[in-house]
Enzyme design. Structure first.
Site, PDB file in Angstrom:
ATOM      1  N   HIS A 465      12.335 -10.978 -15.320  1.00 45.39           N
ATOM      2  CA  HIS A 465      12.014 -10.961 -13.891  1.00 45.39           C
ATOM      3  C   HIS A 465      10.825 -11.884 -13.601  1.00 45.39           C
ATOM      4  O   HIS A 465      10.901 -12.756 -12.725  1.00 45.39           O
ATOM      5  CB  HIS A 465      11.700  -9.530 -13.460  1.00 45.39           C
ATOM      6  N   GLU A 466       9.747 -11.687 -14.336  1.00 48.38           N
ATOM      7  CA  GLU A 466       8.563 -12.504 -14.088  1.00 48.38           C
ATOM      8  C   GLU A 466       8.826 -13.967 -14.422  1.00 48.38           C
ATOM      9  O   GLU A 466       8.287 -14.867 -13.768  1.00 48.38           O
ATOM     10  CB  GLU A 466       7.362 -11.968 -14.874  1.00 48.38           C
ATOM     11  N   HIS A 469      10.279 -15.767 -11.475  1.00 53.76           N
ATOM     12  CA  HIS A 469       9.230 -16.272 -10.589  1.00 53.76           C
ATOM     13  C   HIS A 469       8.620 -17.552 -11.161  1.00 53.76           C
ATOM     14  O   HIS A 469       8.372 -18.521 -10.430  1.00 53.76           O
ATOM     15  CB  HIS A 469       8.123 -15.231 -10.440  1.00 53.76           C
ATOM     16  N   HIS A 472      10.741 -20.577 -10.602  1.00 51.83           N
ATOM     17  CA  HIS A 472      10.662 -20.990  -9.205  1.00 51.83           C
ATOM     18  C   HIS A 472       9.438 -21.884  -8.992  1.00 51.83           C
ATOM     19  O   HIS A 472       9.479 -22.850  -8.220  1.00 51.83           O
ATOM     20  CB  HIS A 472      10.570 -19.744  -8.329  1.00 51.83           C
TER      21      HIS A 472
END
Length: 677
Positions: A465-466, A469, A472
């Site tokens: 999940h991290e 980010h 991105h």
């Protein structure tokens, strides 16, 4: 360069940092920024990108980079000296950006640029940045009277201080608790490697037995595995009453919450909004609080039958197999683990033996390299702690795309949770392109006894999940700071790339690249994998309603016209009566630790997790349709979503990738609730 915070020639100089550097650096950079603003604001020439926007972007970036280092260190290596320096500088940084947002001279110059022929000659990213800046001037109070501007600035400064205090109270209350347990009966059920680490922690304090704390690895282990009900109750009570009226008054967040809500309502009133939720949504995809509430209630209606089924199954199992007539809040996680083991014949403890840290990172990196045609290698750079690792992200030809720090283990001086933040954004500079740098932070159990750190499957999902980010931020192709990476992306779309990455943690072809038994080296057995996947939607209805509960509470808390007239705990209970199937005791003080909305930027925005989950599930469905490891699909996702950052509306990016607007179907299917659609 005597002050490392004023050195922007390369990576942060963590090895040279000291708290006494903070105030001099902030003062120098604030003065520099104000000087730049004065120069461009009084210029008699027609405003252009180069004469107006670029000088301000340059000055703001220097302050943001320096302050970003301070804020990051305050979160991961907190100390009394650093905390004092951070809190002393925070009002000055807040004041600088508030002043800038209210500067009528700048506002008029930006409006002139927006209306000039030069605007049409700019690329889409720069036009969007200017449009965003005009919006932010309005939200920053640029249209207020002189008296209201002063009040608005005071509100912003106090709100920033309250957010810092809220987080500090949670951290201090967490760190203040320790229980030393020597009775073997009370330790029954706790994994041996956890007990080994807890004994080492107790010995470090000169105590006997096992040291139990409220840090996530310790608290979660007790809740999930401790067979002793009394121990679970004590640790649960200590955890859910942190930073509340039951403990030392200096850590009580009750007043902080009330004051924060009152000030936010006043901010909304000054800006002409009915409530603070409307202020928050002005920069998001959702159009109104009513739209968000309708979205959440619709999803709750779809999830409720599944959540009720989950709860009935847990109650029946608890009564028939565990001998408990009534499930208390401190029993739920423990009983759920027993039920999951009974139903699917595996435990987290068994699974984590196949997820040693180096294998997980290698598999994660391999996936990213395959999807996006990039390379990841260890790199050299100063860090803030010996456990931190540093890597470079390169294109297929060896060109540097970005770099990132990985800080995975829980520590007393580190705030809880997991997050990504930027150390430096991509931008075009005189010498070429400044590449982005990111922080990736988690709170997992550290290695013990000479063995590598072992992750549960849920922790692997958190890491992915991290890293979503992080990608991105790192894979952006936008060269303008205000819309590069995650900057400028609507808050309720920021979670799209992160939640998207979680899906790969359920794929056999991905897990085979990142698993081997820590002792035998044996590959993850297919039979165990099949049981893990079968359990994917275990209690998914309950989990969905739990997130909706938090999101509805947040939105309703901030959409009331008079927050002071409502009881925070009373409102939370109303929300629970509407959507929850699990009801904690009346003394649970969840809001007092809800840092997302009181200290983390998610005020009237926690719904973003569910909102973006619709986008992420639908985006991942394209990979399911075209091939989970299909590099062409990966390239398209990189080009249309990750690469464009905030340079265009998030919905435009989604449609460009998917060919249509998002559908709820994929989310319901992924969570085993498709039949409710």
């Amino acid at each position: 360069m005597t002050n490392p915070l004023l050195d922007f020639s390369g990576l942060p100089r963590f090895e040279a940092f000291a708290p006494e550097h903070v105030l001099p650096a902030v003062d120098a950079l604030v003065a520099e920024g104000r000087s730049a603003i004065d120069r461009v604001a009084v210029s008699g020439s027609e405003p252009t990108w180069d004469t107006l926007v670029q000088p301000i972007e340059d000055a703001n970036e220097r302050l943001a980079r320096a302050w970003g280092q301070v804020a990051h260190l305050n979160n991961v290596v907190n100390s009394p000296a650093l905390r004092d320096a951070y809190n002393a500088a925070l009002p000055r940084v807040t004041q600088y950006f508030t002043e800038q947002g209210q500067d009528q001279r700048l506002y008029q110059r930006f409006k002139s640029l927006r209306a000039s022929p030069a605007y049409a000659t700019l690329g889409p990213a720069r036009r969007r940045l200017i449009d965003n800046r005009l919006r932010d001037f309005r939200l920053g109070g640029a249209e207020l009277s002189a008296g209201d501007k002063a009040r608005f600035q005071a509100l912003q400064e106090e709100l920033a201080a309250l957010g810092s205090r809220f987080q500090e109270n949670v951290l201090d209350a967490t760190n203040a608790f320790a229980e030393y347990v020597s009775d073997a009966a009370e330790l029954a059920g706790l994994p041996q490697d956890f007990q080994e680490a807890a004994r080492a922690a107790a010995a470090k304090d000169g105590r006997e037995g096992c040291k139990l704390t409220l840090q996530a690895p310790s608290y979660l282990a007790v809740m999930q595995y401790a067979d002793h009900r009394g121990l679970r109750e004590r640790i649960y009570r200590a955890y859910v009453t942190r930073a509340a009226e039951f403990g030392p008054s200096q850590w009580d967040n009750t007043g902080v919450i009330a004051r924060t809500l009152g000030l936010r309502a006043e901010v909304a009133g000054l800006l002409g909004f009915a409530n603070y939720a409307e202020v928050s949504l002005a920069t998001k995809m959702a159009a109104s609080p009513a739209e968000v509430i309708a979205f959440l209630e619709n999803l709750a209606d779809r999830a409720r039958p599944h959540a009720e089924r989950d709860w009935r199954a847990l109650e029946a199992f608890t009564q028939s197999r565990l001998g408990l007539d009534r499930l208390e809040a401190w029993d739920v996680t423990w009983a759920s683990e027993k039920l999951r083991q009974n139903a699917y014949a595996f435990s987290d403890e068994e699974v984590k033996q196949y997820f040693p840290e180096d294998a997980v990172l290698a598999g994660l990196f391999s996936l990213i390299e395959s999807l996006y045609d990039v390379r990841i290698r260890p790199d050299q750079g100063a860090t803030w702690h010996p456990d931190v690792r540093f890597f470079a992200l390169e294109d297929a030809g060896g060109g540097l795309l970005g770099q990132f720090y990985v800080d995975l283990y829980a520590r007393e001086a580190k705030r809880g949770g997991a997050w990504m933040d930027d150390a430096r954004n991509r931008r075009r500079v005189a010498g070429g392109v400044q590449t982005p740098v990111a922080y990736l932070t988690c709170n997992f159990s550290a290695p013990i006894g000479g063995r590598p750190a072992l992750f549960t499957h849920r922790e692997v999902i958190t890491l992915f999940h991290e890293f979503g980010h992080g990608l991105h931020q790192l894979l952006t192709r936008v060269d303008d700071l205000g819309v590069s990476g995650i900057t400028g992306v609507e808050w309720d779309a920021v979670e799209l790339p992160s939640q998207f990455m979680e899906n790969f943690c359920w794929e056999w072809d991905v897990l085979t690249r990142m698993t081997h038994h820590v002792e035998t080296g044996e590959a993850l057995p297919r039979a165990l994998y099949d049981r893990i996947v079968a359990a994917r939607n275990f209690q998914s209805g309950m989990q969905c309603l739990r997130q909706i509960e938090f999101a509805l509470f947040d939105m309703r808390l901030h959409s009331g016209s008079d927050p002071a007239a409502q009881s925070v705990m009373g409102l939370l209970e109303q929300v629970r009566q509407q959507v929850a199937v699990v009801h904690p005791p009346s003394w649970n003080r969840f809001p007092h630790q809800f840092a997302h909305i009181f200290a983390g930027g998610y005020a009237a925005g926690y719904y973003s997790y569910k909102w973006a989950e619709v986008l992420s599930a639908d985006a991942y469905a394209a990979f399911e349709e075209e091939g989970v490891l299909n590099a062409r699909t990966g390239a398209r996702f990189r080009d249309e979503v990750l690469g464009v950052g905030g340079s265009r509306p998030a919905m435009d990016s989604f449609v460009a990738f998917r060919g249509r607007k998002p559908s709820l179907d994929a989310l319901l299917r992924h969570q085993g609730m498709a039949e409710a659609a």
